[in-house]
Design a protein around this motif. Structure first.
Motif, short mmCIF file in Angstrom:
data_model
loop_
_atom_site.label_atom_id
_atom_site.label_comp_id
_atom_site.label_asym_id
_atom_site.label_seq_id
_atom_site.Cartn_x
_atom_site.Cartn_y
_atom_site.Cartn_z
N GLU A 7 0.85 -1.20 0.00
CA GLU A 7 0.00 0.00 0.00
C GLU A 7 0.88 1.25 0.00
O GLU A 7 1.90 1.29 0.69
N GLY A 54 0.31 6.66 3.60
CA GLY A 54 -0.77 7.63 3.79
C GLY A 54 -0.22 9.04 3.89
O GLY A 54 1.00 9.27 3.95
N GLU A 111 -8.84 13.59 10.83
CA GLU A 111 -9.46 12.30 10.56
C GLU A 111 -10.45 11.89 11.64
O GLU A 111 -11.44 11.20 11.36
#
Length: 409
Positions: free
Chosen positions: A6, A9, A403
Motif C-alpha cells: 500500500e 498515507g 481524521e
C-alpha cells in the motif's frame, strides 16, 4: 508473488518530508535568532516570515494583532480546520557572547525558543506545500498562525479579540514549547493542565515621610512593605491546599533614596502562578485584601493593581490523546509522558478556552550539545535536532485530528 504494498498515507508522507527538511528548519531558526524583537515590535520578523512564505508560493494574511500573520496551506480536504501556532517575540536579555549565531541586538535575545517555534511552523508549511505539489490531499484544512507578544501574555488575547480564529474557520488548535527542563527526545502532553496561570500585581504605599531618627513623626512605608512581603508568603503556605500547587514571588521592591530618610512612597511588584482556576481566583482576591489590610494597620495609603493575567493552559483530553500518539510515533512510547504540569505560563491557554486542542512540552535538554541553560537565561540555546521532531509530531497530530474530529472531552 508478494502482494503489492500500500502507498504511504498522507501522515507518513508529511512525516517523511518533515524529516527531509531538518537542515532547512535549523537554518530558519538560526536566521530568526539573529534579530529578536520584543512584544508587538516584531516587524522585521513578520516581514521575513511573510517573504519566506511567499517564496513557497503562499500568500499570508498580515497585520494580525499588529505584527502577527497567518497562512492557509494547500491540499485541503473536506474535514475540519486545524491551526498550528508559533509565537514570535524575544526577550530583553543580553546574550552570552560565545553564542553562534548571536543576536544582532545587544540587549535582546531569543531566550525562550520562539525562534525555534517559528522554524518548526515554517517547516510544517513547507512540508505541506511539497506534499500537496505531489498530489497529496489532507483530510481537512491546515493553517499556521505566527502570534506576537507571548512573553507579555497579551498577543493571544489580541488574536482572539480581533476574531482571527473565526475568520480562519479554526476548529482545533495545536502548539508546542521547546522545553529545556526535559531531556531531548522526550515529550510531555497532559490530558488536562500543562502550564499554570500567570498574574502580576503591583502594590504602592504612600504616607508622611520623615527623618529616620524620628519615625514616630512619620509613616513608615518601608516597614509596611516589609510586612506585606512576609505576609504574602503565607497565602500559599497557609491558605492553599498543599496538594494544589501554587507559587507567589515578589520580584521588585523600591522605596527611598537615602539611609536616614523615611520615604513618602514605596512599591513592590510580584507574580503568582496556579494551575487551578479556583486557587488563582483565591489569590487574586487575597493579594489585594491583604495589601489593603496591612496598609490600614500601618496608617498608610494603598494602591493595588493587577495585570491582565493569563489562564492556565489546559489541554482537551481527546486532542491530547492524539498529540501523545503522534509524539509516541516519533519519539517512542516510552518517551512520552502525561505530566507533570509546570508552573511556567503560556498564553496558548487563551486559544484552548476558545477551541478544543492540545499543547506539548518537547524536551530538548542535551548536555553533550551544551543545551543545558534554562529558559530566559543568557546562555539559553535551542537543540537543533528537536526542531524536525517537533515539526513531524505537529503534522501527524494535525492529520489525526482532521481524521477523527476528536471532541474536547
Amino acid at each position: 508473488m508478494n502482494p503489492r504494498a500500500e502507498p504511504p498515507g498522507i501522515a507518513e508522507r508529511l512525516a517523511t518530508t518533515a524529516r527531509a527538511l531538518a537542515d532547512i528548519i535549523v537554518a530558519h531558526q538560526r536566521t530568526l535568532h539573529r534579530f529578536p524583537e520584543l512584544a508587538f515590535e516584531e516587524r522585521r520578523t513578520s516581514a521575513w516570515l511573510a517573504d519566506t512564505l511567499r517564496g513557497l508560493g503562499l500568500e499570508p494574511h498580515t497585520g494580525l494583532a499588529g505584527t502577527g500573520l497567518a497562512v492557509e496551506l494547500p491540499g485541503a480536504g473536506p474535514g475540519p480546520t486545524v491551526m498550528l501556532r508559533a509565537d514570535m517575540d524575544g526577550l530583553p536579555v543580553r546574550e552570552e557572547p560565545s553564542h553562534e549565531p548571536r543576536s544582532e541586538h545587544e540587549d535582546r535575545m531569543h531566550a525562550c525558543g520562539h525562534d525555534g517555534h517559528m522554524a518548526v511552523a515554517l517547516g510544517a508549511a513547507e512540508a505541506v506545500v511539497r506534499v500537496a505539489g505531489e498530489g497529496g490531499t489532507l483530510p481537512g484544512r491546515l493553517v499556521v498562525l505566527f502570534q506576537p507578544a507571548e512573553e507579555t501574555g497579551t498577543g493571544a488575547a489580541r488574536i482572539v479579540e480581533e476574531g482571527v480564529l473565526d475568520r480562519l474557520g479554526v476548529d482545533y488548535v495545536l502548539g508546542l514549547h521547546l522545553w529545556s527542563f526535559a531531556p531531548r527526545g522526550q515529550a510531555i502532553v497532559p490530558d488536562g493542565t500543562v502550564m499554570a496561570s500567570a498574574d502580576e500585581f503591583r502594590v504602592a504605599y504612600s504616607g508622611r515621610g520623615g527623618h529616620g531618627a524620628l519615625p514616630h513623626e512619620a509613616d513608615d512605608v518601608v516597614l509596611a512593605l516589609a510586612h506585606l512581603v512576609v505576609a504574602l508568603q503565607a497565602l500559599v503556605s497557609r491558605e492553599v491546599d498543599p496538594v494544589r500547587p501554587a507559587v507567589l514571588s515578589v520580584g521588585r521592591i523600591e522605596a527611598g533614596s537615602a539611609p536616614n530618610v523615611l520615604p513618602t512612597r514605596g512599591e513592590l511588584e510580584g507574580t503568582f502562578r496556579a494551575p487551578d482556576t479556583d486557587v488563582r481566583g483565591h489569590l487574586l482576591h487575597r493579594v489585594g485584601e491583604l495589601a489593603r489590610s496591612i496598609a490600614a494597620a500601618h496608617g498608610v495609603e494603598a494602591e493595588v493593581s493587577f495585570g491582565a493575567g493569563i489562564p492556565p493552559t489546559v489541554n482537551h483530553p481527546g486532542p491530547a490523546r492524539l498529540l501523545r500518539a503522534a509524539a509516541a510515533a516519533v519519539l517512542g512510547p516510552d518517551n512520552v509522558r502525561d505530566g507533570p504540569p509546570t508552573m511556567a505560563a503560556e498564553d496558548f491557554g487563551l486559544f484552548l478556552r476558545e477551541r478544543p486542542g492540545a499543547f506539548m512540552l518537547l524536551g530538548m535538554r542535551d548536555e553533550a550539545a551544551g543545551v543545558v541553560a534554562p529558559h530566559h537565561h543568557p546562555d539559553f540555546r535551542v537543540a537543533p535536532g528537536a526542531l524536525a521532531e517537533g515539526c513531524e509530531i505537529l503534522l501527524r497530530a494535525a492529520v489525526a485530528l482532521m481524521e477523527s474530529r476528536a471532541d474536547g472531552g
